[in-house]
Write an enzyme that holds these catalytic residues in place. Structure first.
Site: not given
Ligand SMILES: Nc1nc2c(ncn2[C@@H]2O[C@H](COP(=O)(O)OP(=O)(O)O)[C@@H](O)[C@H]2O)c(=O)[nH]1
Ligand SMILES: [Mg+2]
Ligand SMILES: *[C@@H]1O[C@H](CO)[C@@H](O)[C@H](O)[C@H]1NC(C)=O
Ligand SMILES: *[C@@H]1O[C@H](CO)[C@@H](O)[C@H](O)[C@H]1NC(C)=O
Length: 433
Positions: A58, A297-298, A392
Site C-alpha cells: 500500500e 497525472l498518475r 488516493t
Molecule cells: N511527487 C509525486 N509523487 C507521486 C505523484 N503521483 C504518485 N506519486 C507517488 O506514487 C505514490 C502513489 O501511491 P498512493 O499514495 O497509494 O496513491 P494512489 O496509488 O494513486 O492511490 C505516491 O505516494 C507517491 O509516492 C505525483 O504527482 N507527484
Molecule cells: Mg496506491
C-alpha cells in the site's frame, strides 16, 4: 541510527531534541514490566500503547486513510482507559524509488505537524515508545485478516474472532521464543506473542476485545487496513483529517514555489492558513486559488493495467489545453509520477507545463514522501484542479482543497480515459464540523 541525522539543518535539530535514544535491554524491560503488572486492572490511568502497520504494497495516501481509522479506534478506547497511538515509522514504500536515499525509519514529523495530530488524539513517535515503554518489545501482535469462509450472503455483521492464520505469517519465532518481523525496519524490535484475528467491520469493532480480552500494554494491529472506517466522511473522520496538517518545512517550500513560479500567495488567492486547524471553519466558496491550473497525472502502476479510466498523455494534454482556454489561465502545474520517457512526451505536448523539480539535495532532505506532499500542496492551492480516477493521491488533494474552502466544481474533477463512455466525476465530500 546516526545516518538519519547526518544533516545539520536547523529544523532537523528540532526533531533531534524530541527523539530519545533507542535503548534498553531485556532486563530493563522485564523490570519495568513486572512493576506495572502488579497494578494491572487496578489503575485506570495506566498507559497503553496502540501500534499498527499496513499491508506492505500500500502507498502513502492509502496509509493516510488507515491512520484516520486507527484514530477513531483510539478515540473509542480512550473513553474507557488511557491509550496513546504510536505512529508507525514510514519506509520501504514501493513508490519511493529514488536511489541512494535512506528511506526507512522516517518519523512522522518529517511529513506531518505532530502538534496538530496530537490535538486530535494522543500520538507519539515510535522512538518515543521505545524510550517510554522500556525497550523494543511489543507484548501482543494481532495480525488482522478476513474470514476464510468469506462473507455469508445477505447477512452483514460486525465481528472479530481468533482464528488460524490464513496467509503465511510474516513473523518468525527466534530461538528465545520472541517473534521477529519487519517492525518498520527496527530489527531489534520483538513481539512476545503473535496471533491472527479475523475481522469484519469498522475500526471500533475491535475495541471491546482490546479492552476485555487482553491485558497487554502494547498492542500492534498488523494489516490494519482490514478494519473499515467507523463513519467515512463523518465529523470524526474530518476532525482527524483536518488534524493531518503537513509539516511546516514542506509547506514553506511549496509556498515559495507558488510565489516565485506561479505568482500565487495566500492573500491574493484567499487561501488563508491557520496554524491551529481547530480554528478553521471554512465554507466552500471563498477560496480563489492561484492563477494556474493544476493536474495530477498518475502513471506507473495505473497505466500498466491499461485501465479504461486513465487517459493517454495525448488525451490528458488536450484536456489541459481546453481547460486553460476555458479558465483563461496560461500556466499549468503538473504533478505526476511519470517516468522519464513519459515526461519527455509531456514536455512536448504541454510546453507551458510547470513542475516542482527538486535538486538532489532537496530530494535527500525531503525524500520522495516530502516531494509528493509539496506537489499536493501546490495542487491544493490552484484555481482549478483535475486529478486521476480513483487515485488516493488525488483524493487527498480534494480534501485539502475542501479544507481550504474551494468551490466544489473547481476540485472534484478527473481526467477521462480515451475510450471511457461513462466518465463519472469524483464525489464531493463535505466537511462536517
Ligand atoms: N511527487 C509525486 N509523487 C507521486 C505523484 N503521483 C504518485 N506519486 C507517488 O506514487 C505514490 C502513489 O501511491 P498512493 O499514495 O497509494 O496513491 P494512489 O496509488 O494513486 O492511490 C505516491 O505516494 C507517491 O509516492 C505525483 O504527482 N507527484
Ligand atoms: Mg496506491
Ligand atoms: C473475548 O472474550 C470473550 C469472553 O471470554 C470470548 O467469548 C471471545 O471469543 C473473545 N474474543 C476473542 C477475539 O478472542
Ligand atoms: C498469545 O495470545 C493469544 C491471544 O491473546 C492467547 O490465546 C495465547 O494463549 C497466547 N500465547 C502465548 C504463548 O502466550
Amino acid at each position: 541510527m546516526a545516518a538519519r541525522f547526518f544533516l545539520g539543518w536547523s529544523f532537523f535539530i528540532l526533531f533531534l531534541s524530541t527523539v530519545p535514544q533507542t535503548c534498553c535491554d531485556e532486563v530493563q524491560f522485564q523490570a519495568g514490566h513486572s512493576a506495572t503488572s502488579m497494578s494491572l486492572g487496578t489503575s485506570a490511568a495506566e498507559q497503553r500503547y496502540l501500534l499498527y502497520d499496513v499491508n506492505p504494497p500500500e502507498g502513502f495516501n492509502l496509509r493516510r486513510d488507515v491512520y484516520i481509522r486507527m484514530a477513531s479506534l483510539l478515540k473509542t478506547l480512550q473513553k474507557t482507559s488511557n491509550w496513546v497511538l504510536v505512529l508507525p515509522p514510514w519506509g520501504r514504500l514501493y513508490h519511493w524509488q529514488s536511489p541512494d536515499i535512506h528511506q526507512i525509519r522516517i518519523p512522522w514529523a518529517e511529513f506531518f505537524d505532530l502538534k496538530s495530530l496530537d490535538q486530535n488524539i494522543h500520538v507519539i513517535e515510535y522512538e518515543d515508545f521505545l524510550a517510554e515503554s522500556g525497550g523494543p518489545f511489543i507484548e501482543q501482535v494481532y495480525v488482522l485478516q478476513g474470514y476464510a469462509e468469506g462473507w455469508k450472503e445477505g447477512t452483514w455483521e460486525e465481528k472479530v474472532d481468533q482464528r488460524p492464520c490464513i496467509d503465511q505469517l510474516m513473523y518468525s519465532e527466534d530461538r528465545n521464543g520472541y517473534y521477529r518481523g519487519w517492525f518498520w525496519g527496527y530489527e531489534e524490535t520483538r513481539g512476545h506473542n503473535v496471533t491472527c484475528l479475523s475481522v469484519q467491520g469498522s475500526a471500533s469493532v475491535i475495541a471491546a476485545m482490546l479492552l476485555k480480552n487482553t491485558t497487554a500494554r502494547s498492542i500492534m494491529l498488523d494489516r490494519a487496513e482490514n478494519l473499515l472506517h467507523d463513519h467515512y466522511g463523518g465529523k470524526d473522520y474530518w476532525d482527524t483529517r483536518r488534524s493531518m496538517v503537513f509539516a511546516k518545512h514542506l509547506r514553506v517550500i511549496g509556498d515559495e514555489f507558488r510565489a516565485k513560479v506561479l505568482q500565487s500567495n495566500d492573500n491574493a488567492d484567499k487561501t488563508i492558513f491557520h496554524e491551529d486547524w481547530k480554528k478553521v471553519k471554512g465554507k466552500p466558496g471563498p477560496a480563489l486559488g492561484g492563477p494556474y491550473l493544476a493536474a495530477h497525472l498518475r502513471r506507473k502502476d495505473f497505466i500498466w493495467g491499461h485501465r479504461e479510466d486513465v487517459p493517454s498523455l495525448r488525451k490528458a494534454a488536450d484536456e489541459i489545453h481546453k481547460l486553460l482556454k476555458k479558465l483563461k489561465l496560461n500556466k499549468v502545474f503538473v504533478a505526476t509520477d511519470a517516468d522519464q520517457e513519459d515526461l519527455q512526451e509531456l514536455r512536448k505536448q504541454i510546453p507551458e507545463m510547470v513542475r516542482f523539480e527538486p535538486t538532489w539535495e532537496e530530494l535527500e532532505l525531503f525524500k520522495d514522501g516530502g516531494v509528493a506532499i509539496i506537489d499536493q500542496w501546490i495542487c491544493a492551492h490552484a484555481r482549478y484542479f483535475i486529478g486521476t480516477s480513483v487515485s488516493t493521491f488525488s483524493f487527498r488533494i480534494h480534501e485539502e482543497r475542501e479544507i481550504l474552502g474551494f468551490e466544489p466544481k473547481t476540485t472534484y474533477n478527473r481526467f477521462c480515459g480515451d475510450k471511457e463512455k461513462n466518465c463519472e466525476q469524483p464525489t464531493h465530500w463535505k466537511i462536517v464540523y
